[in-house]
Design a protein around this motif. Structure first.
Motif, PDB file in Angstrom:
ATOM      1  N   LEU A   1       0.838  -1.217   0.000  1.00 41.17           N
ATOM      2  CA  LEU A   1       0.000   0.000   0.000  1.00 41.17           C
ATOM      3  C   LEU A   1       0.871   1.265   0.000  1.00 41.17           C
ATOM      4  CD1 LEU A   1      -2.874  -1.032   2.489  1.00 41.17           C
ATOM      5  CD2 LEU A   1      -2.947  -0.990  -0.015  1.00 41.17           C
TER       6      LEU A   1
ATOM      7  N   ALA B   1       3.649   1.980   1.356  1.00 41.99           N
ATOM      8  CA  ALA B   1       4.259   2.390   2.635  1.00 41.99           C
ATOM      9  C   ALA B   1       5.672   2.908   2.363  1.00 41.99           C
ATOM     10  CB  ALA B   1       4.291   1.204   3.599  1.00 41.99           C
TER      11      ALA B   1
ATOM     12  N   LEU C   1       6.149  -0.281   8.362  1.00 37.14           N
ATOM     13  CA  LEU C   1       6.371  -0.731   9.742  1.00 37.14           C
ATOM     14  C   LEU C   1       7.313  -1.920   9.797  1.00 37.14           C
ATOM     15  CD1 LEU C   1       2.750  -0.274  11.142  1.00 37.14           C
ATOM     16  CD2 LEU C   1       4.750   1.186  11.553  1.00 37.14           C
TER      17      LEU C   1
ATOM     18  N   ILE D   1      13.677   7.269  15.965  1.00 29.55           N
ATOM     19  CA  ILE D   1      12.511   7.796  15.253  1.00 29.55           C
ATOM     20  C   ILE D   1      12.540   9.328  15.116  1.00 29.55           C
ATOM     21  CG2 ILE D   1      11.010   7.862  17.310  1.00 29.55           C
ATOM     22  CD1 ILE D   1       8.770   6.758  15.426  1.00 29.55           C
TER      23      ILE D   1
ATOM     24  N   LEU E   1      12.466  11.154  11.498  1.00 30.01           N
ATOM     25  CA  LEU E   1      11.487  12.167  11.082  1.00 30.01           C
ATOM     26  C   LEU E   1      12.201  13.425  10.608  1.00 30.01           C
ATOM     27  CD1 LEU E   1       8.827  11.703  13.896  1.00 30.01           C
ATOM     28  CD2 LEU E   1       8.467  11.325  11.444  1.00 30.01           C
TER      29      LEU E   1
ATOM     30  N   TYR F   1      11.450  12.731   6.783  1.00 31.93           N
ATOM     31  CA  TYR F   1      10.071  13.197   6.545  1.00 31.93           C
ATOM     32  C   TYR F   1       9.969  14.720   6.464  1.00 31.93           C
ATOM     33  CZ  TYR F   1       8.018   8.552   7.140  1.00 31.93           C
ATOM     34  OH  TYR F   1       7.661   7.235   6.960  1.00 31.93           O
TER      35      TYR F   1
ATOM     36  N   VAL G   1      -6.751   4.165   0.397  1.00 36.23           N
ATOM     37  CA  VAL G   1      -6.468   4.504   1.803  1.00 36.23           C
ATOM     38  C   VAL G   1      -5.209   5.373   1.962  1.00 36.23           C
ATOM     39  CG1 VAL G   1      -5.188   2.355   2.263  1.00 36.23           C
ATOM     40  CG2 VAL G   1      -6.359   3.523   4.146  1.00 36.23           C
TER      41      VAL G   1
ATOM     42  N   VAL H   1      -0.471   2.125  16.578  1.00 37.51           N
ATOM     43  CA  VAL H   1       0.827   1.518  16.878  1.00 37.51           C
ATOM     44  C   VAL H   1       1.510   2.282  18.025  1.00 37.51           C
ATOM     45  CG1 VAL H   1       1.252   0.368  14.670  1.00 37.51           C
ATOM     46  CG2 VAL H   1       1.853   2.789  14.913  1.00 37.51           C
TER      47      VAL H   1
ATOM     48  N   LEU I   1       1.740   5.468  18.653  1.00 37.29           N
ATOM     49  CA  LEU I   1       2.509   6.682  18.331  1.00 37.29           C
ATOM     50  C   LEU I   1       1.583   7.888  18.248  1.00 37.29           C
ATOM     51  CD1 LEU I   1       4.953   5.310  15.581  1.00 37.29           C
ATOM     52  CD2 LEU I   1       5.488   5.863  17.963  1.00 37.29           C
TER      53      LEU I   1
ATOM     54  N   ASP J   1       2.445  12.554  13.172  1.00 32.26           N
ATOM     55  CA  ASP J   1       3.674  13.256  12.827  1.00 32.26           C
ATOM     56  C   ASP J   1       3.626  13.698  11.368  1.00 32.26           C
ATOM     57  OD1 ASP J   1       4.438  11.027  11.218  1.00 32.26           O
ATOM     58  OD2 ASP J   1       5.556  10.101  12.859  1.00 32.26           O
TER      59      ASP J   1
HETATM   60  C1  LHQ Z   1       2.039  -2.404   5.261  1.00 29.66           C
HETATM   61  C2  LHQ Z   1       1.700  -1.221   5.926  1.00 29.66           C
HETATM   62  C3  LHQ Z   1       2.712  -0.504   6.566  1.00 29.66           C
HETATM   63  C4  LHQ Z   1       4.207  -2.134   5.878  1.00 29.66           C
HETATM   64  C5  LHQ Z   1      -0.095  -2.045   5.102  1.00 29.66           C
HETATM   65  N1  LHQ Z   1       3.942  -1.000   6.520  1.00 29.66           N
HETATM   66  N2  LHQ Z   1       3.279  -2.847   5.249  1.00 29.66           N
HETATM   67  C6  LHQ Z   1       7.037   7.811  11.013  1.00 29.66           C
HETATM   68  C7  LHQ Z   1       8.401   7.583  11.275  1.00 29.66           C
HETATM   69  C8  LHQ Z   1       8.903   6.404  11.833  1.00 29.66           C
HETATM   70  C9  LHQ Z   1       8.253   5.426  12.340  1.00 29.66           C
HETATM   71  C10 LHQ Z   1       6.909   5.246  12.559  1.00 29.66           C
HETATM   72  O1  LHQ Z   1       5.938   6.010  12.023  1.00 29.66           O
HETATM   73  C11 LHQ Z   1       5.958   7.134  11.336  1.00 29.66           C
HETATM   74  C12 LHQ Z   1       4.678   7.627  10.915  1.00 29.66           C
HETATM   75  C13 LHQ Z   1       3.645   6.625  10.546  1.00 29.66           C
HETATM   76  O2  LHQ Z   1       3.264   6.574   9.414  1.00 29.66           O
HETATM   77  S1  LHQ Z   1       3.039   5.624  11.786  1.00 29.66           S
HETATM   78  C14 LHQ Z   1       1.694   4.805  11.019  1.00 29.66           C
HETATM   79  C15 LHQ Z   1       2.145   3.680  10.154  1.00 29.66           C
HETATM   80  N3  LHQ Z   1       1.042   3.105   9.438  1.00 29.66           N
HETATM   81  C16 LHQ Z   1       0.128   2.318  10.012  1.00 29.66           C
HETATM   82  O3  LHQ Z   1       0.129   2.033  11.189  1.00 29.66           O
HETATM   83  C17 LHQ Z   1      -0.907   1.736   9.076  1.00 29.66           C
HETATM   84  C18 LHQ Z   1      -0.804   0.228   9.061  1.00 29.66           C
HETATM   85  N4  LHQ Z   1      -1.725  -0.313   8.087  1.00 29.66           N
HETATM   86  C19 LHQ Z   1      -3.041  -0.435   8.308  1.00 29.66           C
HETATM   87  O4  LHQ Z   1      -3.563  -0.086   9.340  1.00 29.66           O
HETATM   88  C20 LHQ Z   1      -3.842  -1.016   7.201  1.00 29.66           C
HETATM   89  O5  LHQ Z   1      -2.988  -1.739   6.349  1.00 29.66           O
HETATM   90  C21 LHQ Z   1      -4.593   0.042   6.371  1.00 29.66           C
HETATM   91  C22 LHQ Z   1      -5.731   0.645   7.237  1.00 29.66           C
HETATM   92  C23 LHQ Z   1      -3.692   1.132   5.868  1.00 29.66           C
HETATM   93  C24 LHQ Z   1      -5.241  -0.653   5.155  1.00 29.66           C
HETATM   94  O6  LHQ Z   1      -5.938  -1.799   5.570  1.00 29.66           O
HETATM   95  P1  LHQ Z   1      -6.381  -2.897   4.481  1.00 29.66           P
HETATM   96  O7  LHQ Z   1      -7.009  -2.218   3.338  1.00 29.66           O
HETATM   97  O8  LHQ Z   1      -7.160  -3.917   5.228  1.00 29.66           O
HETATM   98  O9  LHQ Z   1      -5.002  -3.530   3.935  1.00 29.66           O
HETATM   99  P2  LHQ Z   1      -4.052  -4.588   4.642  1.00 29.66           P
HETATM  100  O10 LHQ Z   1      -3.928  -4.278   6.089  1.00 29.66           O
HETATM  101  O11 LHQ Z   1      -4.493  -5.967   4.268  1.00 29.66           O
HETATM  102  O12 LHQ Z   1      -2.618  -4.273   3.954  1.00 29.66           O
HETATM  103  C25 LHQ Z   1      -2.280  -4.751   2.639  1.00 29.66           C
HETATM  104  C26 LHQ Z   1      -0.821  -5.097   2.641  1.00 29.66           C
HETATM  105  O13 LHQ Z   1      -0.062  -3.899   2.883  1.00 29.66           O
HETATM  106  C27 LHQ Z   1      -0.457  -6.073   3.746  1.00 29.66           C
HETATM  107  O14 LHQ Z   1       0.600  -6.874   3.256  1.00 29.66           O
HETATM  108  P3  LHQ Z   1       0.330  -8.454   2.968  1.00 29.66           P
HETATM  109  O15 LHQ Z   1       1.659  -8.968   2.555  1.00 29.66           O
HETATM  110  O16 LHQ Z   1      -0.211  -9.055   4.233  1.00 29.66           O
HETATM  111  O17 LHQ Z   1      -0.688  -8.454   1.866  1.00 29.66           O
HETATM  112  C28 LHQ Z   1       0.079  -5.187   4.827  1.00 29.66           C
HETATM  113  O18 LHQ Z   1       1.002  -5.832   5.677  1.00 29.66           O
HETATM  114  C29 LHQ Z   1       0.780  -4.122   4.007  1.00 29.66           C
HETATM  115  N5  LHQ Z   1       0.894  -2.874   4.766  1.00 29.66           N
HETATM  116  N6  LHQ Z   1       0.356  -1.038   5.814  1.00 29.66           N
HETATM  117  N7  LHQ Z   1       2.469   0.674   7.188  1.00 29.66           N
END
Ligand code: LHQ
Length: 268
Positions: free
Chosen positions: A32, A34, A74, A86, A90, A94, A115, A145, A147, A150
Motif C-alpha cells: 500500500l 508504505a 512498519l 525515530i 522524522l 520526513y 487509503v 501503533v 505513536l 507526525d
Molecule cells: C504495510 C503497511 C505498513 C508495511 C499495510 N507497513 N506494510 C514515522 C516515522 C517512523 C516510524 C513510525 O511512524 C511514522 C509515521 C507513521 O506513518 S506511523 C503509522 C504507520 N502506518 C500504520 O500504522 C498503518 C498500518 N496499516 C493499516 O492499518 C492497514 O494496512 C490500512 C488501514 C492502511 C489498510 O488496511 P487494508 O485495506 O485492510 O489492507 P491490509 O492491512 O491488508 O494491507 C495490505 C498489505 O499492505 C499487507 O501486506 P500483505 O503482505 O499481508 O498483503 C500489509 O502488511 C501491508 N501494509 N500497511 N504501514
C-alpha cells in the motif's frame, strides 16, 4: 532530468509537456505504498526536481494500486530498530519532504486513490488540494501503533477539519470515509475511484494554465492569512498585489479582458 525520464525505483514520474502537469506515483503497491527509506529519499529528490523543473507548473501525487499510502513501512521500521532513532528519522527524512511540498510555489494536488494512513495521510495533507476516490479512507493510524501523529498532521489536520474532529481522528485512529471527508473539508472533491487521477490532472492542468506568479502569491497570502491580524493581512496583501501587478501576465490578463479573448500567460 528530461521531463519524462523516471530515475526512481519506488516512484514513477511522468510530465505532460502540453499541460505542464507532473504526476508522481508512489509505487510499492504490494505494501500500500508504505514509505521505506529508499522511497523517502526518492520522494525528497522527486519533489525537489518537480519544484525546479521549468516545464512543470503543477504537481499531482498519487499511489499505484489500491492505496495512496499506508505511511511508514512498519516492517522496515521494526527491522531497523526504528524506535531508537525515530526522532532523527522524522527530522532527516520526513520533514524535508513535508516542508518542501507545503512551501512549493506551484500548485500541488493529492490524487487520493485509496487509503491514506499515518504519514501517508500527512503527505496528502501537505498538498494544496485533495481529490479522493469514493471508497478512499483517511486514517490517523499512528495511535494504533502507540505513536502520535507526525509529519505535519498535528498542524495541518486541525487547520482543515477543526480541532475537535482532528483530535477525534488522532485519538481513535478510526477511518474517515470519502463523503465524510468531503463534508469536513478534508478533501476538495470526491469522484469515482477510477477517475481520481484523471480528475486531479485535469484540475492541475487548469491550475498550470493560470498566471504562475499570481498563483504563487495567492498561496503565500492564504497560508499567512490565519496567522496574523487583519491589519497585517491587509498590509501583506498590498505588498503582494504590487508584486503581481508588476508582471507581464497582469497586463496580458487586462488586455485579454478588454479584447474579449482568452489570456496567454507567460509566467513573468
Ligand atoms: C504495510 C503497511 C505498513 C508495511 C499495510 N507497513 N506494510 C514515522 C516515522 C517512523 C516510524 C513510525 O511512524 C511514522 C509515521 C507513521 O506513518 S506511523 C503509522 C504507520 N502506518 C500504520 O500504522 C498503518 C498500518 N496499516 C493499516 O492499518 C492497514 O494496512 C490500512 C488501514 C492502511 C489498510 O488496511 P487494508 O485495506 O485492510 O489492507 P491490509 O492491512 O491488508 O494491507 C495490505 C498489505 O499492505 C499487507 O501486506 P500483505 O503482505 O499481508 O498483503 C500489509 O502488511 C501491508 N501494509 N500497511 N504501514
Amino acid at each position: 532530468m528530461a521531463t519524462n525520464q523516471n530515475p526512481y525505483e519506488t516512484l514513477a514520474w511522468a510530465a505532460d509537456p502540453d499541460t505542464r502537469v507532473g504526476v508522481l506515483t508512489l509505487n510499492r503497491p504490494e505494501a500500500l505504498n508504505a514509505f521505506t527509506n529508499q522511497m523517502l529519499d526518492e520522494l525528497a529528490d522527486a519533489i525537489k526536481r518537480a519544484e525546479r523543473d521549468p516545464n512543470v507548473a503543477a504537481l499531482v501525487i498519487t499511489g499505484a494500486g489500491r492505496g495512496f499510502s499506508a505511511g511508514q513501512d512498519l516492517k522496515e521500521h521494526l527491522a531497523n530498530d526504528g524506535a531508537a532513532t525515530i526522532g532523527d528519522h522524522l527530522r532527516t527524512r520526513y520533514h524535508p519532504i513535508i516542508e518542501r511540498l507545503y512551501g512549493m510555489a506551484k500548485p500541488t494536488l493529492a490524487a487520493v486513490n485509496g487509503v491514506a494512513a499515518g504519514a501517508g495521510m500527512s503527505l496528502a495533507l501537505a498538498c494544496d488540494f485533495r481529490v479522493a476516490g469514493s471508497r478512499t479512507r483517511f486514517v490517523q493510524a499512528f495511535v494504533g501503533v502507540g505513536l502520535v501523529p507526525d509529519s505535519g498532521s498535528t498542524y495541518l489536520l486541525p487547520l482543515l477539519v477543526g480541532p475537535a474532529r482532528a483530535l477525534e481522528m488522532a485519538m481513535t485512529g478510526a477511518p474517515v470515509d470519502a463523503p465524510t471527508a468531503l463534508s469536513w473539508g478534508l478533501v476538495n472533491r470526491v469522484v469515482e475511484d477510477d477517475a481520481v487521477v484523471g480528475a486531479a490532472t485535469d484540475w492541475a492542468g487548469q491550475l498550470a494554465a493560470a498566471p504562475p506568479k499570481a498563483v504563487e502569491l495567492i498561496k503565500r497570502a492564504m497560508r499567512r492569512g490565519s496567522h496574523q491580524r487583519l491589519q497585517e493581512a491587509l498590509e501583506y496583501e498590498s505588498w503582494l498585489q504590487a508584486t503581481a501587478a508588476a508582471t507581464q501576465d497582469h497586463q496580458e490578463g487586462l488586455a485579454a479582458f478588454l479584447e474579449k479573448r482568452p489570456a496567454r500567460f507567460v509566467g513573468r
